[in-house]
Design an enzyme around this catalytic site. Structure first.
Site, short mmCIF file in Angstrom:
data_model
loop_
_atom_site.label_atom_id
_atom_site.label_comp_id
_atom_site.label_asym_id
_atom_site.label_seq_id
_atom_site.Cartn_x
_atom_site.Cartn_y
_atom_site.Cartn_z
N ASP A 110 0.82 -1.21 0.00
CA ASP A 110 0.00 0.00 0.00
C ASP A 110 0.86 1.27 0.00
O ASP A 110 2.03 1.25 0.37
CB ASP A 110 -0.89 0.04 1.24
CG ASP A 110 -2.03 -0.96 1.21
OD1 ASP A 110 -2.05 -1.80 0.30
OD2 ASP A 110 -2.88 -0.91 2.11
N ASP A 111 0.22 2.37 -0.38
CA ASP A 111 0.71 3.74 -0.20
C ASP A 111 1.74 4.19 -1.23
O ASP A 111 2.27 5.29 -1.11
CB ASP A 111 1.29 3.95 1.21
CG ASP A 111 0.24 3.86 2.30
OD1 ASP A 111 -0.94 3.69 1.95
OD2 ASP A 111 0.60 3.93 3.49
N HIS A 161 -6.19 2.88 -3.74
CA HIS A 161 -6.07 3.11 -2.30
C HIS A 161 -6.43 4.55 -1.95
O HIS A 161 -5.91 5.11 -0.99
CB HIS A 161 -4.64 2.79 -1.85
CG HIS A 161 -4.48 2.59 -0.37
ND1 HIS A 161 -5.38 1.88 0.40
CD2 HIS A 161 -3.51 3.01 0.49
CE1 HIS A 161 -4.97 1.87 1.66
NE2 HIS A 161 -3.85 2.56 1.75
N HIS A 165 -5.52 9.39 0.82
CA HIS A 165 -5.43 8.52 2.01
C HIS A 165 -6.21 9.04 3.21
O HIS A 165 -5.72 9.00 4.35
CB HIS A 165 -3.96 8.30 2.39
CG HIS A 165 -3.73 7.04 3.17
ND1 HIS A 165 -3.91 6.95 4.55
CD2 HIS A 165 -3.32 5.81 2.79
CE1 HIS A 165 -3.60 5.73 4.96
NE2 HIS A 165 -3.25 5.01 3.90
N TYR A 202 -6.45 2.65 6.00
CA TYR A 202 -6.60 2.14 7.36
C TYR A 202 -7.53 0.93 7.43
O TYR A 202 -7.86 0.46 8.51
CB TYR A 202 -7.11 3.22 8.32
CG TYR A 202 -6.40 4.54 8.20
CD1 TYR A 202 -5.12 4.72 8.73
CD2 TYR A 202 -6.99 5.60 7.52
CE1 TYR A 202 -4.46 5.93 8.60
CE2 TYR A 202 -6.33 6.81 7.39
CZ TYR A 202 -5.07 6.97 7.94
OH TYR A 202 -4.41 8.16 7.80
N HIS A 255 3.78 -2.25 3.01
CA HIS A 255 3.74 -0.92 2.41
C HIS A 255 5.01 -0.64 1.61
O HIS A 255 6.11 -1.00 2.04
CB HIS A 255 3.59 0.15 3.50
CG HIS A 255 2.31 0.07 4.24
ND1 HIS A 255 2.09 -0.85 5.25
CD2 HIS A 255 1.15 0.77 4.12
CE1 HIS A 255 0.85 -0.71 5.72
NE2 HIS A 255 0.26 0.27 5.05
#
Length: 286
Positions: A110-111, A161, A165, A202, A255
């Site tokens: 992720d991210d 995603h 965020h 999250y 991540h």
């Protein structure tokens, strides 16, 4: 070039040399991932795999239509997805595990995309012939178009995603749509088709975000092995979370962006060959 089957712990030299000015800048400005704030969403990490709900309430409907890449139009200079591409059932909760049977496991990151950390992860995956899924943040794409294209070109799945965020259950429904739709548009502009998977920041899905996800023809996904690399940058801790938690059907959360993820890179180099030696097939959620 020869290499140890189980490489020693430590950042690959190319990883150190590759941390250029852009990568360092991104680390400096990137918001660190953290635990979600209290809100109305049920924590999907503890929920059972979602069941289709059928038509959504309040006039919202899962989109249905022809199969194939979505045509795109432009609005205000930004490419927009025009029209439905396939029906996606509204789910009560996201998928926590793989729907496939057998000794399979999925690695998800992720991210990103990130200028230097993501390419190092791609290098390790390519070295072992493994595939993964990258849930990207839309605002990172303009900085890293080449990295995004490389993810797709090397056979990995790109998922949504959100754009900035936010915790979806704490923002307005129109903004939830904007967050997910804008990233769909950017991915479609770069790769020719929008993402078909999504993960809430999250992990905080709630009713409206699941409805919008279905309307955008995306399946919502979660995880059932959390490396906690967003909170614990200890390489051995991350390794143990994966190796000890591995089981058929698992989805692993790690991540490649959102902060300093070099412990994640080093841990991947350690645990990936061990998963393969234990007979796991690396697959992707679908």
């Amino acid at each position: 070039m020869k290499y140890d089957k189980y490489p020693a712990r430590g950042l690959p030299r190319r990883g150190v040399l590759g941390l250029g000015l852009l990568g360092a800048y991104q680390l400096a400005i990137a918001p660190s991932a953290h635990a979600p704030r209290s809100g109305t969403a049920a924590r999907a990490t503890g929920a059972a795999d979602g069941k289709p709900l059928g038509p959504a309430p309040n006039g919202l409907r899962p989109a249905a239509g022809r199969t194939g890449a979505a045509p795109m139009t432009t609005s205000g200079g930004m490419a927009r997805i025009a029209g439905p591409t396939r029906p996606v059932a509204l789910r009560a909760a996201p998928h926590r595990t793989l729907r496939e049977t057998g000794k399979k496991i999925a690695l998800t990151f992720d991210d990103g995309p990130h200028a230097t950390q993501t390419p190092e992860i791609l290098r390790i995956l390519r070295r072992h012939g493994a595939r993964a899924t990258f849930f990207v943040i839309g605002e990172n794409i303009p900085w890293n178009r080449d990295v995004l294209r490389r993810i797709a070109a090397e056979g990995h799945v790109v998922g949504n995603h959100s754009y900035t965020h936010p915790q979806l259950d704490l923002i307005s429904t129109p903004r939830v749509r904007e967050e997910l739709e804008r990233t769909c548009e950017l991915v479609a502009k770069e790769l020719g088709a929008p993402p078909r998977l999504a993960r809430a920041p999250y992990g905080m899905w709630h009713g409206p975000s699941l409805e919008i996800c279905a309307q955008l023809q995306m399946e919502p996904f979660q995880w059932d092995i959390d490396t906690l690399d967003w909170d614990n940058r200890d390489q051995r801790f991350i390794e143990a979370a994966v190796v000890r938690g591995a089981h058929p059907g698992a989805i692993v959360l790690a991540h490649d962006g959102g902060g300093d993820r070099w412990a994640t890179v080093r841990a991947l180099e350690y645990y990936l060959p061990r998963l393969l030696d234990e007979g796991y097939t690396l697959t992707q959620p679908a």
